[in-house]
Design an enzyme around this catalytic site. Structure first.
Site, PDB file in Angstrom:
ATOM      1  N   CYS A  92      -2.833   8.344   3.694  1.00  0.00           N
ATOM      2  CA  CYS A  92      -2.837   7.867   2.310  1.00  0.00           C
ATOM      3  C   CYS A  92      -4.214   8.038   1.675  1.00  0.00           C
ATOM      4  O   CYS A  92      -4.323   8.333   0.487  1.00  0.00           O
ATOM      5  CB  CYS A  92      -2.426   6.399   2.258  1.00  0.00           C
ATOM      6  SG  CYS A  92      -0.786   6.069   2.922  1.00  0.00           S
ATOM      7  N   GLU A 141       0.881  -1.172   0.000  1.00  0.00           N
ATOM      8  CA  GLU A 141       0.000   0.000   0.000  1.00  0.00           C
ATOM      9  C   GLU A 141       0.912   1.214   0.000  1.00  0.00           C
ATOM     10  O   GLU A 141       1.589   1.484   0.984  1.00  0.00           O
ATOM     11  CB  GLU A 141      -0.923  -0.030   1.223  1.00  0.00           C
ATOM     12  CG  GLU A 141      -2.080   0.962   1.113  1.00  0.00           C
ATOM     13  CD  GLU A 141      -1.785   2.269   1.805  1.00  0.00           C
ATOM     14  OE1 GLU A 141      -1.313   3.209   1.110  1.00  0.00           O
ATOM     15  OE2 GLU A 141      -1.996   2.369   3.018  1.00  0.00           O
TER      16      GLU A 141
END
Length: 466
Positions: free
Chosen positions: A268, A234
């Site tokens: 994020c 990720e």
């Protein structure tokens, strides 16, 4: 980067830690390998008891660990407490659901007979030792969303946490120890990034998961690929926030501010690019800018603070460079656009003003790079086609937010947005029941939900002949 707690509010180094030497690393890797042989044989009931006990302890520790997180990386104290509570909730969710998520699957009887078997099933087995390379921005949550499913699946964990949150890393190891996990089931490694390659190449490490920067992901993926080991990556995002004419503009504005500045803008899945239909662009931008400009920047230990410092001086400088590049190429800052110059308390730490930029074009770095901090870019879109074009003009594809009440527009966005998630009339948020991950340079694989727990399992076909 030294392994140290450096208070981003003041820039003061509070505590430093010696990096583990090769002998200590070897001892811990061997302990993990030995623990893996035992932990994989435990029942789901036993694993659930242990993980539930860890959740109970985390709730008891909530205030103390929240202060540690705030001290190490600067998130507002209220957000740190909420992060700890979220972790405990996710641990209980996996304790309750893991057995069902990993239950044997049975093909159709006709397919079993056609294969020549008398019976067959799909069975999930743990891989073994999982190496986790984790970032500082959610120093508890990023770890728990890997550790909870991995431990419930029968794996064990080695954590290489970010070098600026060592006390949080050590707390996590101690949490699982106090909960009764046998030695070796979960260990924190106080090592620099230089140690990651040798750990990945160790035959006792079965797989790896990384949340972090794109360069870090490329490095881990290359090494793991060379070793033919499973990875989940990720790598961040530059999530679009589309606002179309049928939206509730006032609510969209309020949520947009939270979506951009959560965790001091260092998330994020924070919305970063606000793409607004021309019919409502001006009113949205005016109201959004006013709320961004009114946010309180200050000491994250104070309950009244909306935005604390960025976690590192380098991160603050990188963000400032992105904004300066945009301004130098013709963008306009409707608010912010610089580091605070007063009061003096804000000049000592790594603070950055909440910023709204307009007039951003593809020639500016911020158009394609992730802005990790409280900086928003606002774009004007002619129509839905134009909004989708702008949204997809990014190397990232983690999540997305769309504000529209039109069902046809919603279905079009589900079909055409290049992202791992599409959230309508609300803000992207991770939850243990829903898969989390992205496409393009946001990485691959999924965390959370059944998809996440099965990432680090050996999906085994079990076939019985006559």
């Amino acid at each position: 980067m030294a392994i140290a707690t450096v208070n981003p509010t003041t820039g003061e180094t509070l505590k430093t830690f010696e990096e583990f030497g090769s002998q200590e690393i070897e001892r811990r890797v061997e302990a993990a390998a030995e623990a893996s042989l035992r932990h994989r044989t435990t029942s789901f009931a036993e694993r659930a008891r242990l993980l539930g006990g860890a959740a109970d302890l985390l709730e008891e520790d909530q205030d103390d660990i929240a202060r540690t997180m705030t001290l190490e990386m600067g998130k507002p104290l209220a957000a740190a407490r909420a992060e700890a509570a979220k972790c405990a909730k996710a641990m209980r969710w996996y304790a309750q659901h893991a057995e069902g998520l990993l239950a044997d699957e049975h093909p159709a009887e006709a397919d079993i007979k056609d294969s020549g078997a008398v019976r067959a099933r799909v069975h999930y087995r743990p891989l073994g030792v999982i190496l986790a390379v984790m970032p500082w921005n959610f120093p508890l949550w990023q770890v728990i969303r890997f550790a909870a499913p991995a431990l419930m699946a029968g794996n064990v964990g080695l954590l290489k946490h970010a070098s600026n949150v060592p006390q949080t890393a050590l707390y996590l190891e101690d949490l699982f120890r106090r909960a009764g996990y046998p030695p070796g089931c979960f260990q924190s490694l106080l090592v620099s990034s230089r140690a990651v390659e040798s750990l990945l190449r160790d035959h006792r490490v079965a797989a790896a998961t990384l949340t972090g920067s794109e360069p870090a992901g490329r490095s881990v993926a290359a090494i793991a690929g060379d070793e033919v080991k499973k990875t989940v990556l990720e790598l961040g995002g530059s999530d679009p926030f589309l606002v179309l004419p049928s939206a509730d503009v006032d609510r969209a504005v309020r949520v947009a501010v939270t979506a951009r500045v959560q965790n001091n803008g260092q998330s994020c899945i924070a919305a970063k690019r606000f793409i607004v239909h021309t019919d409502i662009h001006d009113v949205f931008t005016e109201r959004f800018t006013a709320l961004m400009d009114a946010l309180t920047v200050g000491d994250p230990m104070q309950e009244s603070t909306d935005i604390g410092p960025l976690a590192t001086e380098q991160g603050r400088d990188d963000l400032a460079a992105l904004v300066d590049d945009a301004l130098g190429r013709g963008a306009t800052a409707l608010c912010g656009g610089r580091c605070p110059t007063e009061p003096e308390s804000l000049t000592r730490g790594w603070f950055y003003q909440p910023t709204v930029l307009t007039g951003v074009t593809p020639g500016m770095r911020i158009h394609h790079e992730e802005a990790f901090g409280p900086v928003a870019t606002v774009y004007r879109a002619r129509n839905l086609d134009d909004a989708l074009r702008i949204a997809n003009d990014s190397p990232f594809g983690l999540s997305s937010n769309v504000w529209t009440r039109d069902e046809a527009e919603q279905e079009r966005c589900v079909r055409d947005l290049e992202a791992g998630g599409v959230y309508f009339n609300g803000m992207t948020a991770s939850h243990p029941a829903f898969p989390f991950g992205g496409v393009k340079r946001s990485g691959y694989g999924r965390e959370l939900s059944g998809h996440g727990i099965r990432e680090f399992c050996n999906t085994t076909t079990v076939w019985h002949g006559a």
